[in-house]
Design a protein around this motif. Sequence first.
Motif, PDB file in Angstrom:
ATOM      1  N   VAL A 177      52.567  34.591  28.534  1.00  0.00           N
ATOM      2  CA  VAL A 177      52.588  33.715  29.843  1.00  0.00           C
ATOM      3  C   VAL A 177      51.569  35.191  30.386  1.00  0.00           C
ATOM      4  N   GLU A 178      51.783  36.390  30.868  1.00  0.00           N
ATOM      5  CA  GLU A 178      51.553  37.260  30.706  1.00  0.00           C
ATOM      6  C   GLU A 178      50.359  37.226  30.647  1.00  0.00           C
ATOM      7  N   GLY A 179      49.873  37.232  29.501  1.00  0.00           N
ATOM      8  CA  GLY A 179      48.158  36.962  28.584  1.00  0.00           C
ATOM      9  C   GLY A 179      47.607  36.149  29.604  1.00  0.00           C
ATOM     10  N   LEU A 180      48.042  35.503  29.150  1.00  0.00           N
ATOM     11  CA  LEU A 180      47.311  33.596  29.530  1.00  0.00           C
ATOM     12  C   LEU A 180      46.563  34.091  31.042  1.00  0.00           C
ATOM     13  N   ASN A 181      47.290  34.695  31.498  1.00  0.00           N
ATOM     14  CA  ASN A 181      47.393  34.606  32.916  1.00  0.00           C
ATOM     15  C   ASN A 181      45.783  35.779  33.457  1.00  0.00           C
ATOM     16  N   GLN A 182      45.862  36.800  33.028  1.00  0.00           N
ATOM     17  CA  GLN A 182      44.928  37.910  32.416  1.00  0.00           C
ATOM     18  C   GLN A 182      44.080  36.706  31.975  1.00  0.00           C
ATOM     19  N   VAL A 183      43.744  36.758  30.762  1.00  0.00           N
ATOM     20  CA  VAL A 183      42.358  36.065  30.458  1.00  0.00           C
ATOM     21  C   VAL A 183      42.357  35.617  31.322  1.00  0.00           C
ATOM     22  N   PHE A 184      42.908  34.183  32.216  1.00  0.00           N
ATOM     23  CA  PHE A 184      42.296  32.925  33.249  1.00  0.00           C
ATOM     24  C   PHE A 184      41.792  33.771  34.384  1.00  0.00           C
ATOM     25  N   THR A 185      42.315  35.322  35.091  1.00  0.00           N
ATOM     26  CA  THR A 185      41.803  36.199  35.601  1.00  0.00           C
ATOM     27  C   THR A 185      40.525  37.145  35.434  1.00  0.00           C
ATOM     28  N   PHE A 186      40.724  38.220  34.423  1.00  0.00           N
ATOM     29  CA  PHE A 186      39.900  39.529  34.038  1.00  0.00           C
ATOM     30  C   PHE A 186      38.762  38.591  32.242  1.00  0.00           C
ATOM     31  N   TRP A 187      39.291  37.862  31.977  1.00  0.00           N
ATOM     32  CA  TRP A 187      38.435  36.795  30.711  1.00  0.00           C
ATOM     33  C   TRP A 187      39.916  37.511  29.842  1.00  0.00           C
ATOM     34  N   THR A 188      39.841  38.911  29.647  1.00  0.00           N
ATOM     35  CA  THR A 188      40.755  39.675  28.371  1.00  0.00           C
ATOM     36  C   THR A 188      41.642  39.653  29.184  1.00  0.00           C
ATOM     37  N   THR A 189      42.958  40.121  27.847  1.00  0.00           N
ATOM     38  CA  THR A 189      44.629  40.369  28.441  1.00  0.00           C
ATOM     39  C   THR A 189      43.547  41.846  28.863  1.00  0.00           C
ATOM     40  N   LEU A 190      44.964  42.988  29.585  1.00  0.00           N
ATOM     41  CA  LEU A 190      45.071  44.179  29.750  1.00  0.00           C
ATOM     42  C   LEU A 190      45.998  44.756  29.240  1.00  0.00           C
ATOM     43  N   SER A 191      44.631  46.070  28.267  1.00  0.00           N
ATOM     44  CA  SER A 191      45.552  46.885  27.354  1.00  0.00           C
ATOM     45  C   SER A 191      46.930  47.399  28.415  1.00  0.00           C
ATOM     46  N   PRO A 192      47.685  47.548  27.440  1.00  0.00           N
ATOM     47  CA  PRO A 192      47.753  47.386  25.749  1.00  0.00           C
ATOM     48  C   PRO A 192      48.077  45.719  25.380  1.00  0.00           C
ATOM     49  N   ASN A 193      48.100  45.242  26.824  1.00  0.00           N
ATOM     50  CA  ASN A 193      48.657  43.618  26.354  1.00  0.00           C
ATOM     51  C   ASN A 193      47.576  42.478  25.347  1.00  0.00           C
ATOM     52  N   THR A 194      48.268  41.509  25.100  1.00  0.00           N
ATOM     53  CA  THR A 194      47.254  40.688  24.152  1.00  0.00           C
ATOM     54  C   THR A 194      47.598  39.612  24.029  1.00  0.00           C
ATOM     55  N   ALA A 195      47.451  38.499  23.530  1.00  0.00           N
ATOM     56  CA  ALA A 195      47.780  37.059  24.374  1.00  0.00           C
ATOM     57  C   ALA A 195      48.796  36.420  23.619  1.00  0.00           C
ATOM     58  N   PHE A 196      49.966  37.378  22.658  1.00  0.00           N
ATOM     59  CA  PHE A 196      50.668  37.155  22.034  1.00  0.00           C
ATOM     60  C   PHE A 196      52.545  37.836  22.709  1.00  0.00           C
ATOM     61  N   LYS A 197      53.110  37.332  23.206  1.00  0.00           N
ATOM     62  CA  LYS A 197      54.728  38.038  23.085  1.00  0.00           C
ATOM     63  C   LYS A 197      54.975  39.355  22.427  1.00  0.00           C
ATOM     64  N   ASN A 198      54.974  39.826  22.895  1.00  0.00           N
ATOM     65  CA  ASN A 198      55.671  41.284  21.830  1.00  0.00           C
ATOM     66  C   ASN A 198      54.768  42.056  21.272  1.00  0.00           C
ATOM     67  N   PHE A 447      44.861  24.229  36.668  1.00  0.00           N
ATOM     68  CA  PHE A 447      45.053  23.944  35.341  1.00  0.00           C
ATOM     69  C   PHE A 447      46.673  23.747  34.658  1.00  0.00           C
ATOM     70  N   LEU A 448      46.564  26.018  35.216  1.00  0.00           N
ATOM     71  CA  LEU A 448      48.178  25.641  34.596  1.00  0.00           C
ATOM     72  C   LEU A 448      49.312  24.854  35.166  1.00  0.00           C
ATOM     73  N   SER A 449      50.567  24.829  34.088  1.00  0.00           N
ATOM     74  CA  SER A 449      51.629  24.061  34.921  1.00  0.00           C
ATOM     75  C   SER A 449      52.725  25.457  35.233  1.00  0.00           C
ATOM     76  N   LYS A 450      53.569  24.628  36.010  1.00  0.00           N
ATOM     77  CA  LYS A 450      54.260  25.397  36.392  1.00  0.00           C
ATOM     78  C   LYS A 450      54.978  26.545  36.021  1.00  0.00           C
ATOM     79  N   GLU A 451      55.205  26.320  35.168  1.00  0.00           N
ATOM     80  CA  GLU A 451      55.839  27.050  34.485  1.00  0.00           C
ATOM     81  C   GLU A 451      55.677  28.571  33.592  1.00  0.00           C
TER      82      GLU A 451
END
Length: 652
Positions: A177-198, A447-451
């Motif tokens: 969830v954090e990774g998706l929100n970062q992509v939909f703000t910064f165009w990418t995730t913030l290192s060391p995060n990725t689009a996948f949990k953990n 466009f994201l759901s509340k969750e």
Amino acid sequence: MCGIAGFLNNSGVKHTEFVLNAMLTRIRHRGPDDCGLFLSDNACIGNVRLSIVDIASGTQPMSVQNGRYWIAYNGEVYNHPELKKILEKKGHRFYTECDTEVVLHMYQEYGAEGLSQLNGQFAFVIWDTLEKELFMARDRMGIRPLFYTKPDHNSLVFASEIKALFEFPRVNRALSVEGLNQVFTFWTTLSPNTAFKNIYELPAGNYAKIKNGNIIIKPYWSLSFANRQQISLTDAVDQFRDLFRDAISLRMRADVPVAAYLSGGIDSTTTTAFIKKMFPEALRTFSIGFEEKDYDESVFQKQVAQHFDTKHHSVSFKNEDVAGLFEKVIWHAEIPILRTAPFPMFKLSKLVRDKGIKVVITGEGADEMLGGYNIFKEAIIRHFWSKYPQSKWRPLLLKKLYPYLPHIAHSGAAGLKLFFGYKLSETSSPAYSHLLRWNNTSRIRKFLSKEYNVDDNSLVQKYEELIAAEVKAYSPLAKAQFIESKMFMSGYLLSSQGDRMAMGNSVEGRYPFLDHRIVEFCTQLPDDLKIAGLDEKFLLKQVVKDVIPHSVLNRPKQAYRAPISQALLNEKSGFVDATLDVSKLKDLGAFDPQSVAKLVSKLRQNHIVSEVENMALMGMLSTQVLFDLYIKNYKPLKPDEVNRGRVMNRIY
């Protein structure tokens, strides 16, 4: 170039050799020429190899003579012949001509301190069989990827690509969830995060040591714009030319032919000019054109190819290619993407490989280092405008930057104020240059759901706090360059458009503008040698003004773009409707189906589409495809699908 994978502490994992082979099979596109494994109770490491240097004897994993250290290596260290001579004087003996062996001996001699002597692009791991310690390192700019996860406290799984991690039995697959929100703000995730949990990446310019379940990560190099020097234009031209000439020379080292990408812009034309001057033999160049004329630069590509008499190859990107390549591109990108720019790069690298070429020189990094992006000039204009916010004329300067965006090109002062006036007066923000972009991009999160949606303001605010002290003394341009280079270049440009799309077709890209000596030189330059008034890449233009065709030197800046909505909504396969079907949206639960349907309907009815709407469509489609490929429909490889690598050593 290669791919690496492995794991520590294999307790509870049956058939470790099969698991490692499965991980390597997932990334076989990174190294189709060879495959090797090191197996033990404490560590299993492996490599798939794309043979470029010392083709005959560079098999991995590789060990020093006494068998204490074992390396799995993905990269090129271009100065390895010079380092080898230094090591030989210290008594080291070598049995191959490849850079892998040099890197291993550098670690044996210097430990982590040896990283500062490496000139190249790399990600590697070294297993110490005596200390039972794993060492991981990644190049300064993050050109080559390296990911890891910890299924439990004592274990660690690593690989060049995330898909390989998912072949390890105890690694769970879930979008972050954090990774998706970062992509939909910064165009990418913030290192060391990725689009996948953990799942995490080793940050660029960092190394890690892992022992007894503990992981310590430290930087060995950092990007800094703090030490700007006063230098004349003449001296800057001379020094840059010498550095760039040497960077090109180093990157032409290979035991296979080296070609070049040719986009028709100043960056790739510069690399082509230097290569042709230094290596007069036939040079092969590769370009991609577009059937959509708004994106096509083939006229300039042909002019440059003819000017330098290269053996030129080109391919056309058609609108139907977007839907046709969608799954392949997302499979290799491993992250939601908001633009279609990676798609042509994937098709271009396939052309390169089909022509029998493994290595290409590319121009990435010039815009970041030398002030080539419109976002830099946009920040300059907004700073100027903020001093007199009521001005009717100052905002009109922004029309010069984006003539290809209808809603900007056709706007008057009032419309420009409405679009570009966001936080206009907050010039003290450490991220001032990017606040407008991130605000516009973050509209996708509606466009994201509340969750899946997090607090609107927290992401940018946290990032501002993160970099505030580091960039406090920087000029406005330096702050913008820092953000673009530190966040966007490795996280998006070098991954989604660089390494992933090229290696998806077993092609290695080399980046002379990202030689760390050039990066360090450029970070010290005065601002007016990068952008003079609103003339971008001023220094580079001075370097090549008598070398490249004037039609390229003097052409207006054209951002690299590819079609989105017009390509996706008019194609006949029904890709958009199938991917954004309500039942599929509910499977993931990330997007609100009603909002998605309204956007698609609006896009189909309107001829003028905003950039945010285009990015929203791409973001939703790529997220759903990512979910389908890696979560919903992912199936671990079966025994008959797994390639068997050569076991280089087995210690039990």
